[in-house]
Enzyme design. Structure first.
Site, PDB file in Angstrom:
ATOM      1  CG  ASP A  21     -85.107   2.155 -26.799  1.00  0.00           C
ATOM      2  OD1 ASP A  21     -84.035   1.801 -26.284  1.00  0.00           O
ATOM      3  OD2 ASP A  21     -86.077   1.385 -26.976  1.00  0.00           O
ATOM      4  CG  ASN A  23     -81.663  -0.874 -24.965  1.00  0.00           C
ATOM      5  OD1 ASN A  23     -82.745  -0.290 -25.054  1.00  0.00           O
ATOM      6  ND2 ASN A  23     -81.003  -1.001 -23.824  1.00  0.00           N
ATOM      7  CG  ASP A  25     -84.897  -0.408 -22.796  1.00  0.00           C
ATOM      8  OD1 ASP A  25     -85.117   0.580 -23.539  1.00  0.00           O
ATOM      9  OD2 ASP A  25     -84.159  -0.356 -21.802  1.00  0.00           O
ATOM     10  CG  ASP A  29     -80.577   3.835 -24.618  1.00  0.00           C
ATOM     11  OD1 ASP A  29     -79.972   4.452 -25.526  1.00  0.00           O
ATOM     12  OD2 ASP A  29     -81.284   2.832 -24.836  1.00  0.00           O
ATOM     13  CG  ASP A  98     -80.962  17.832 -13.308  1.00  0.00           C
ATOM     14  OD1 ASP A  98     -81.158  18.692 -12.437  1.00  0.00           O
ATOM     15  OD2 ASP A  98     -81.674  17.696 -14.318  1.00  0.00           O
ATOM     16  CG  ASP A 199     -84.101  19.182  -8.702  1.00  0.00           C
ATOM     17  OD1 ASP A 199     -84.827  19.520  -9.653  1.00  0.00           O
ATOM     18  OD2 ASP A 199     -84.529  18.556  -7.705  1.00  0.00           O
ATOM     19  CG  HIS A 314     -87.670  18.038 -16.868  1.00  0.00           C
ATOM     20  ND1 HIS A 314     -86.893  19.169 -16.775  1.00  0.00           N
ATOM     21  CD2 HIS A 314     -87.706  17.523 -15.612  1.00  0.00           C
ATOM     22  CE1 HIS A 314     -86.476  19.321 -15.530  1.00  0.00           C
ATOM     23  NE2 HIS A 314     -86.963  18.344 -14.803  1.00  0.00           N
TER      24      HIS A 314
END
Length: 548
Positions: A21, A23, A25, A29, A98, A199, A314
């Site tokens: 991350d 930033n 939040d 990202d 993806d 996918d 994942h």
């Protein structure tokens, strides 16, 4: 068998929201990925597979797309994507994205139009059916819900969704749908990406009559239906063959015979595939079954098609927890499983954090989980009156969130992943397992993976070599060779908490052998020309000298 760059590649999967991350939040990202590109390059990976970052309501972590031409605000913006593509290429790597085109979000403008009325021009872009005897059109189930049918009250029809109700399936029989998908693909390929991970691509074609299933819990009726190969050959003709790219299809419910229809070099469909005879059908380690699967796929594709090798991603629990030993022998086990994946026939995939031996996680409360599939199943079972504590315990081992906790960069707060509140809790073991410690420790999992990847880059036998199992029937030992031209390598793995004596196959009797890589620092006493003493979770790669 043709030699190609994508066969020789090592692919590193980035689940960006859990990567880094930038930033504060709490959500990883693309800017965070840009900041860590050199880490992936240093590991030795050639290709980055980026999970979906398109515009999305994010009900299923980006696999519910509302705008294929936009970028999710959480991830970044188009300028960030373009800069990412450029920087990846500048580092000599490639990037694949993806492609999620079995379904969209229910917030996609196409679906909003489709659901508005029966005579809307886009009504036929999705799958709508009337009720049957006042209920759902058939007895099927979806991946994420008890039924794949949701009633649209205003029009009185049901729409079909293989996954969540928020993910309606597209109607691939509609030519306009296919042409729009091809435009989307060209848009991103023209941006400079190097291919697609597709996918659930074998779900595009549906059974024509949507008849009831004999066993609705066996979801294989969702895939490999008549028409799928015509769609993929058309996709190849219209788009894929015009670019120097890599395509890998996520293809459940297939045997090697089925798989060859998708990836055969004479089929003009896809380059390679993920099958799930291991990840979906082998919930815990089963050596005999694993060997059988590898043999069948090797023989089924040899000289005609290409496989992919992975043990986690994942959607599947981290490999060292699911298939190895994430306790006393975590380091040895993580190295052994890496050795296995990278020395098998096919393109190896690394899921972020695997290279430091990250483990699965057990959260104490369902509220700590974010996996929509798990939460829906929990609600379904508890709603039936089952004990919530037992339901949670049963669902925890294979929850997708096992692999989705943030990458553990260092031992600071939140594992150095974010300065904010992480979107999902960090694994509590980050103080002991993190990138900083791995980089500082010469015999770490990370440094072992670097050596493993370097071996593959420098030796064609690991890519194109023939495969032969020499340990048939042995439940703890895996002994196999890879041979290419005059070169033969012997791989010996002891997938056990016990020390095992290994009798070497005849091909290694009376010949010299050079140890190329092992996951223990020193070779123990007791080895001889035709015998090895293998410690718990020990793995070794030898080059056979003076081959008979």
């Amino acid at each position: 068998m043709k030699k190609t760059w994508w066969k020789e590649a090592v692919v590193y999967q980035v689940y960006w929201r859990s990567f880094y991350d930038s930033n504060g939040d709490g959500i990883g990202d693309l800017e965070g990925l840009l900041l860590k590109l050199h880490y992936i390059k240093d590991l030795g990976a050639d290709v980055i597979w980026l999970n979906p970052m398109y515009q999305s309501p994010d009900k299923d972590n980006g696999y519910d797309i509302s705008d294929y031409y936009g970028v999710m605000e959480k991830a970044g913006n188009m300028e960030t994507v373009e800069r990412l593509i450029t920087e990846v290429h500048n580092l000599g790597m490639k990037i694949i994205m993806d492609l999620v085109v079995n379904h969209t979000s229910d917030q996609h403008p196409w679906f909003l139009e489709s659901r508005s009325s029966k005579d809307n021009p886009k009504r036929d872009w999705y799958i709508w059916k009337d009720a049957k005897d006042g209920k759902e059109p058939n007895n099927w189930r979806s991946y994420f819900a008890p039924s794949p049918w949701t009633l649209e009250e205003e029009t009185g029809q049901y729409y079909f969704h293989s996954f969540a109700a928020e993910q309606p399936d597209l109607n691939w029989e509609n030519r306009e749908v296919r042409e729009e998908i091809y435009r989307i693909m060209r848009f991103w390929l023209d941006k400079g990406i190097d291919g697609f991970r597709m996918d659930v691509i074998n779900l595009l074609a549906k059974q024509k009559d949507f008849r009831d299933a004999a066993n609705p819990y066996d979801l294989s009726y969702l895939g490999n239906n008549p028409g799928i190969h015509e769609y993929l050959q058309e996709m190849n003709h219209e788009v894929l063959k015009h670019y120097d790219i890599m395509t890998v299809g996520e293809i459940p419910f297939v045997t090697p015979e089925d798989g060859l229809l998708y990836v055969g070099e004479d089929r003009n469909e896809l380059h390679t595939l993920f099958h799930f005879q291991v990840a979906d059908d082998m919930p815990s380690w089963d050596m005999l079954r694993y060997k059988e699967i590898q043999k069948q796929w090797y023989e089924g594709l040899k000289g005609k098609g290409w496989n992919s090798q992975f043990l986690n991603n994942h959607d599947h629990t981290r490999q060292v927890t699911r298939y190895g030993n994430d306790g006393e022998y975590r380091v040895e086990s993580a190295k052994l499983l890496g050795t296995l994946v990278h020395t098998m026939p096919g393109t190896p995939y690394i899921f972020q954090g695997e290279e430091i031996g990250m483990t699965g996680v057990l959260f104490e409360d369902i509220s700590d989980y974010r996996d929509i599939a798990m939460k829906n199943k929990y609600n379904e079972l508890v709603g039936r009156g089952e004990d919530p504590v037992q339901v949670l315990k049963d669902l925890q081992p294979l929850s997708r969130d096992n692999s989705r906790t943030p990458v553990q960069w260092d031992d600071s707060e939140n594992a150095g992943f974010t300065s904010g509140i992480p979107w999902i809790k960090v694994n509590p073991n980050y103080k002991e397992i993190n990138v900083k410690r791995e980089l500082e420790t010469q015999d770490s999992v990370f440094h072992y993976y670097k050596k493993l990847i370097a071996l593959r880059k420098e030796n064609e036998v690991m890519v194109y070599g023939d495969y032969a199992d020499h340990s048939d029937g042995q439940e703890e030992l895996y002994i196999y060779t890879r041979s290419f031209g005059e070169v033969t390598w012997l791989i010996v793995l002891n997938q056990s908490e016990e020390t095992n004596e290994v009798k070497l196959p005849e091909i290694a009797h009376g010949t010299g052998k050079e140890l190329l890589l092992g996951n223990y620092a020193e070779i123990p006493e007791g080895d001889s020309e035709d015998k090895l003493v293998m410690r718990p979770y020990e793995g070794r790669i030898y080059r056979i000298l003076n081959k008979r």
